[in-house]
Design a protein around this motif. Structure first.
Motif, PDB file in Angstrom:
ATOM      1  N   GLU A  27       0.826  -1.205   0.000  1.00  0.00           N
ATOM      2  CA  GLU A  27       0.000   0.000   0.000  1.00  0.00           C
ATOM      3  C   GLU A  27       0.863   1.259   0.000  1.00  0.00           C
ATOM      4  O   GLU A  27       0.573   2.230  -0.704  1.00  0.00           O
ATOM      5  N   SER A  28       1.982   1.208   0.772  1.00  0.00           N
ATOM      6  CA  SER A  28       2.915   2.351   0.804  1.00  0.00           C
ATOM      7  C   SER A  28       3.564   2.556  -0.562  1.00  0.00           C
ATOM      8  O   SER A  28       3.723   3.697  -1.019  1.00  0.00           O
ATOM      9  N   ASN A  36       2.307   1.658  -3.456  1.00  0.00           N
ATOM     10  CA  ASN A  36       1.273   2.183  -4.357  1.00  0.00           C
ATOM     11  C   ASN A  36       1.048   3.674  -4.131  1.00  0.00           C
ATOM     12  O   ASN A  36       0.899   4.456  -5.089  1.00  0.00           O
ATOM     13  N   THR A  37       1.051   4.059  -2.863  1.00  0.00           N
ATOM     14  CA  THR A  37       0.857   5.473  -2.528  1.00  0.00           C
ATOM     15  C   THR A  37       2.013   6.318  -3.066  1.00  0.00           C
ATOM     16  O   THR A  37       1.809   7.410  -3.630  1.00  0.00           O
ATOM     17  N   PHE A  80       1.765   6.606  -6.813  1.00  0.00           N
ATOM     18  CA  PHE A  80       0.689   7.524  -7.172  1.00  0.00           C
ATOM     19  C   PHE A  80       1.134   8.982  -6.990  1.00  0.00           C
ATOM     20  O   PHE A  80       0.869   9.832  -7.847  1.00  0.00           O
ATOM     21  N   ARG A  81       1.828   9.254  -5.888  1.00  0.00           N
ATOM     22  CA  ARG A  81       2.273  10.617  -5.641  1.00  0.00           C
ATOM     23  C   ARG A  81       3.314  11.062  -6.681  1.00  0.00           C
ATOM     24  O   ARG A  81       3.320  12.228  -7.089  1.00  0.00           O
TER      25      ARG A  81
END
Length: 328
Positions: free
Chosen positions: A28-29, A31-32, A35-36
């Motif tokens: 999840e980190s 992916n985050t 995305f950023r």
């Protein structure tokens, strides 16, 4: 044993659950973060494209206008002048690094003293030439190789300076010509009162040796003519003929040796017309090492990286300022 088994299974299940949660958080980190990154590039796509275009354009311009060129001169130091040659090259290099344009222009003779960037000299490793017809050099290498690596022995300063050929390397900011750089450098290297005197005596010695050899060869030719005239009469006495035939072979071998020596001396004279003899030269090899010629690729990436660091610094500063205001 049976009572403890369920507890172990429960602990294992808990551990597996925690590990799976940690792995899930990790993904999840990631992916985050991705995305950023994408969001950052999307928001700043125009600025990034502008920086890439500027970087490529500026890089192409600098690659064309700021080229560096390598040059080579292969030389032979005569009359034992190897150390003299190396000290002169070291002197030129020190003046270049000091920025002594007066020395480079007036003493060295380069009309554009700021053009030359560096100069150095290295021997051309030729062990076969080093030991050719020189038993003492072969024995020296054998002796030195007993205590170390033969490659190091051949390349170390004591041995390498005794090689016949050496290459002078130098760099300039722009294209150059033989007249503007090589000729002044060689003229400077050949300015030596001491070695000029040695050169004069050496050339005289070679020329005298050649005259003496020609005289001896002429005398041998006369002796051979005498043998030819008496050969028929000698055939009547086999013993006398055998003795004279043996002498004849020795004389012919002597003549052959002298003729070969004359050939070597003529070749030597060709190279003795200079203290530092130029054998060949190669000019204007574009230097592509390091970042030379690659700025059109490096500058766009560098500009984008600097932009990212600036934005990161601004965002970090704002975030820490908010935290500081809340604490106060």
């Amino acid at each position: 044993m049976n009572k403890n088994q369920p507890n172990n299974q429960e602990d294992q299940e808990i551990d597996l659950t925690q590990i799976s949660k940690k792995i899930g958080r990790l993904f999840e980190s990631i992916n985050t973060f991705l995305f950023r990154c994408i969001q950052f590039f999307v928001k700043n796509v125009i600025v990034i494209l502008i920086l890439l275009v500027i970087g490529v354009g500026l890089g192409f311009y600098l690659d064309v206008t700021k080229k560096i060129y390598n040059h080579q001169i292969t030389v032979t130091p005569n009359f034992g002048s190897t150390d003299y040659l190396y000290s002169k090259i070291d002197l030129i290099e020190s003046k270049i690094q000091e920025g002594d344009t007066i020395f480079i222009k007036e003493v060295l003779g380069l009309k554009k003293p700021k053009e030359i960037l560096k100069i150095e000299i290295k021997p051309i490793t030729d062990v076969y030439k080093f030991i050719e017809n020189k038993t003492e050099n072969f024995e020296l290498i054998k002796l030195m190789a007993e205590d170390g690596d033969i490659k190091k022995v051949l390349e170390e300063n004591l041995t390498s300076k005794n090689y016949k050929f050496h290459t002078i390397y130098f760099q300039t900011k722009h294209n150059t010509t033989e007249k503007s750089t090589i000729e002044p450098i060689l003229h400077f290297l050949n300015e030596s009162e001491y070695y000029s005197k040695v050169q004069k005596e050496m050339v005289n010695n070679v020329q005298l040796k050649m005259i003496q050899n020609d005289t001896i060869i002429a005398q041998i030719n006369g002796v051979l003519s005498g043998f030819s005239n008496t050969a028929k009469g000698a055939k009547s006495n086999n013993l006398v003929y055998y003795n004279e035939n043996t002498q004849l072979n020795d004389i012919i071998k002597t003549k052959e040796s002298l003729i070969n020596e004359q050939g070597f001396l003529r070749v030597d004279l060709v190279g003795l017309n200079s203290i530092v003899k130029e054998n060949s030269s190669i000019l204007n090899i574009e230097n592509t090492t390091s970042i030379n010629g690659k700025l059109k690729f490096i500058l766009p990436i560098l500009f984008v990286c600097i932009f990212i660091l600036i934005r990161f610094f601004i965002a970090f500063y704002k975030k820490q300022s908010v935290k500081a205001n809340l604490i106060n």
